[in-house]
Design an enzyme around this catalytic site. Structure first.
Site, PDB file in Angstrom:
ATOM      1  N   ASN A  18       1.811  14.533  16.511  1.00 45.56           N
ATOM      2  CA  ASN A  18       2.129  15.708  15.694  1.00 45.56           C
ATOM      3  C   ASN A  18       3.626  15.670  15.389  1.00 45.56           C
ATOM      4  OD1 ASN A  18       2.555  18.196  14.563  1.00 45.56           O
ATOM      5  ND2 ASN A  18       1.976  19.397  16.380  1.00 45.56           N
ATOM      6  N   TRP A  19       3.938  15.330  14.153  1.00 41.85           N
ATOM      7  CA  TRP A  19       5.353  15.166  13.776  1.00 41.85           C
ATOM      8  C   TRP A  19       6.028  16.508  13.539  1.00 41.85           C
ATOM      9  CZ3 TRP A  19       5.121  10.585   9.674  1.00 41.85           C
ATOM     10  CH2 TRP A  19       4.708   9.422  10.329  1.00 41.85           C
ATOM     11  N   LYS A  20       5.273  17.585  13.515  1.00 41.01           N
ATOM     12  CA  LYS A  20       5.831  18.931  13.277  1.00 41.01           C
ATOM     13  C   LYS A  20       6.723  18.894  12.026  1.00 41.01           C
ATOM     14  CE  LYS A  20       5.162  19.914  18.115  1.00 41.01           C
ATOM     15  NZ  LYS A  20       5.590  20.568  19.352  1.00 41.01           N
TER      16      LYS A  20
ATOM     17  N   HIS B  41      -2.217  25.665  16.427  1.00 39.46           N
ATOM     18  CA  HIS B  41      -1.166  25.178  17.332  1.00 39.46           C
ATOM     19  C   HIS B  41      -0.372  26.385  17.853  1.00 39.46           C
ATOM     20  CE1 HIS B  41       2.467  23.223  18.771  1.00 39.46           C
ATOM     21  NE2 HIS B  41       1.759  22.108  18.827  1.00 39.46           N
TER      22      HIS B  41
ATOM     23  N   GLU C 293       2.649  26.895  18.156  1.00 39.14           N
ATOM     24  CA  GLU C 293       3.797  27.283  17.320  1.00 39.14           C
ATOM     25  C   GLU C 293       3.337  28.125  16.136  1.00 39.14           C
ATOM     26  OE1 GLU C 293       5.314  23.305  16.932  1.00 39.14           O
ATOM     27  OE2 GLU C 293       5.828  23.343  19.062  1.00 39.14           O
TER      28      GLU C 293
ATOM     29  N   GLU D 235      -3.053  22.661  25.124  1.00 39.02           N
ATOM     30  CA  GLU D 235      -1.602  22.504  25.170  1.00 39.02           C
ATOM     31  C   GLU D 235      -0.990  23.719  25.856  1.00 39.02           C
ATOM     32  OE1 GLU D 235      -0.063  19.659  21.931  1.00 39.02           O
ATOM     33  OE2 GLU D 235      -0.303  21.601  20.992  1.00 39.02           O
TER      34      GLU D 235
ATOM     35  N   GLY E  56       7.482  20.521  24.516  1.00 38.41           N
ATOM     36  CA  GLY E  56       8.879  20.294  24.197  1.00 38.41           C
ATOM     37  C   GLY E  56       9.836  20.627  25.324  1.00 38.41           C
TER      38      GLY E  56
ATOM     39  N   SER F  49       4.581  17.491  26.421  1.00 43.70           N
ATOM     40  CA  SER F  49       5.468  16.511  27.064  1.00 43.70           C
ATOM     41  C   SER F  49       4.737  15.250  27.521  1.00 43.70           C
ATOM     42  CB  SER F  49       6.235  17.165  28.221  1.00 43.70           C
ATOM     43  OG  SER F  49       7.062  18.209  27.725  1.00 43.70           O
TER      44      SER F  49
ATOM     45  N   GLY G  48       3.895  15.345  20.732  1.00 49.04           N
ATOM     46  CA  GLY G  48       4.934  15.847  19.831  1.00 49.04           C
ATOM     47  C   GLY G  48       6.132  14.915  19.832  1.00 49.04           C
ATOM     48  N   GLY G  49       7.152  15.262  20.600  1.00 49.47           N
ATOM     49  CA  GLY G  49       8.432  14.536  20.593  1.00 49.47           C
ATOM     50  C   GLY G  49       8.299  13.028  20.696  1.00 49.47           C
TER      51      GLY G  49
HETATM   52  P1  13P Z   1       5.732  17.699  22.948  1.00 48.36           P
HETATM   53  O1  13P Z   1       4.980  16.410  23.183  1.00 48.36           O
HETATM   54  O2  13P Z   1       7.033  17.514  22.246  1.00 48.36           O
HETATM   55  O3  13P Z   1       5.835  18.502  24.214  1.00 48.36           O
HETATM   56  O4  13P Z   1       4.833  18.574  21.930  1.00 48.36           O
HETATM   57  C1  13P Z   1       3.497  18.755  22.197  1.00 48.36           C
HETATM   58  C2  13P Z   1       2.853  19.377  21.016  1.00 48.36           C
HETATM   59  O5  13P Z   1       3.090  20.518  20.696  1.00 48.36           O
HETATM   60  C3  13P Z   1       1.931  18.547  20.222  1.00 48.36           C
HETATM   61  O6  13P Z   1       1.221  19.313  19.312  1.00 48.36           O
END
Ligand code: 13P
Length: 256
Positions: A9-11, A95, A97, A167, A173, A213, A234-235
């Site tokens: 997920n590149w957000k 998600h 967020e 999640e 993050g 993470s 994510g990251g």
């Molecule tokens: P991180 O891997 O950066 O913690 O993010 C997880 C995430 O929200 C994937 O959708």
């Protein structure tokens, strides 16, 4: 039985040039996995060029959100049919967020998932508790409430085809991953709940991703748990080396 699925997920990160370079490197280095699936979720305006870049691979593309309607006067939104048109086959829905910053509700997530399936997209339905909810001992209550709403509009057969991403918000993050035991405990509870709401046979087929993470050094231990069928990253998905290591760690050594 359940085909593992690793999604990045590149957000709201990466320029088009960066996204294309990253997708190209991932394609070149792990575009032919047969043991599982790899999915990349770029920002919406990059879905089409990234999907084109991945056209000769078996890496799929996801949108990060969709509207529930197929079309209409909804300025700034994207419909499932437009997402499909652009070349994506998956869509991340609900998600944390989106729930936290854009007012997504449990009921709205259910509607979006319903619509995604109606238009031929595979939904990745996200659920997860906040730190306060975990500390109050409410993890399973919250996760089950979100799960129930997400699958309420779906038939058991449809539920079998979706992906559920657990999640925990406190692990996103933050560098603070749920331990494999903590994740497995919730994943097992999600599968039990799916069995109650549909049937044990359907629950056995649903793929459950863990997110929060995920890194090259924790993916193998997470994947070793019986109810963890993949990861939503994510990251660590923003950099080719770490994402490829996660894919390899999860799906085995098979590569080009
Ligand atoms: P991180 O891997 O950066 O913690 O993010 C997880 C995430 O929200 C994937 O959708």
């Amino acid at each position: 039985m359940r085909r593992p699925v690793i999604a990045g997920n590149w957000k709201m990160h990466l320029s088009l040039a960066e996204g294309l370079a990253l997708a190209t490197e991932i394609r070149n280095r792990c575009g032919r996995f047969r043991t599982g699936e790899v999915v990349l979720a770029p920002v919406a305006v990059q879905i089409h060029p990234i999907a084109q870049r991945l056209a000769d691979s078996n890496i799929a593309v996801a949108a990060q959100n969709c509207h529930a309607a197929a079309k209409g006067a909804f300025t700034g939104e994207l419909s499932p049919t437009q997402i499909l048109d652009a070349g994506a086959t998956y869509v991340i829905i609900g998600h944390s967020e989106r729930r936290q910053f854009f007012g997504e509700t449990d009921e709205g997530v259910g509607k979006k998932g319903r619509s995604a399936l109606d238009h031929g997209l595979i939904p990745i339905l996200c659920i997860g508790e906040t730190l306060a909810e975990r500390e109050a001992g409410r993890t399973l209550e919250v996760v089950c409430r979100q799960l129930d709403a997400a699958i309420a509009p779906l038939s058991p057969e449809e539920v079998a085809g979706v992906i559920i991403a657990y999640e925990p918000v406190w692990a996103i993050g933050t560098g603070r991953t749920a331990t494999p035991n903590q994740a497995q405990e919730v994943h097992a509870a999600i599968r039990r709940r799916l069995a109650e709401k549909t049937s044990p046979a359907v629950a056995e087929r649903v793929r459950l991703q863990y997110g929060g993470s995920v890194k090259p050094d924790n993916i193998a231990a997470l994947m070793a748990e019986p109810d963890i069928d993949g990861a939503l990253v994510g990251g660590a998905s923003l950099e080719a080396q770490s994402f490829i290591q996660i894919v390899t760690g999860a799906l085995g050594a098979e590569s080009n």
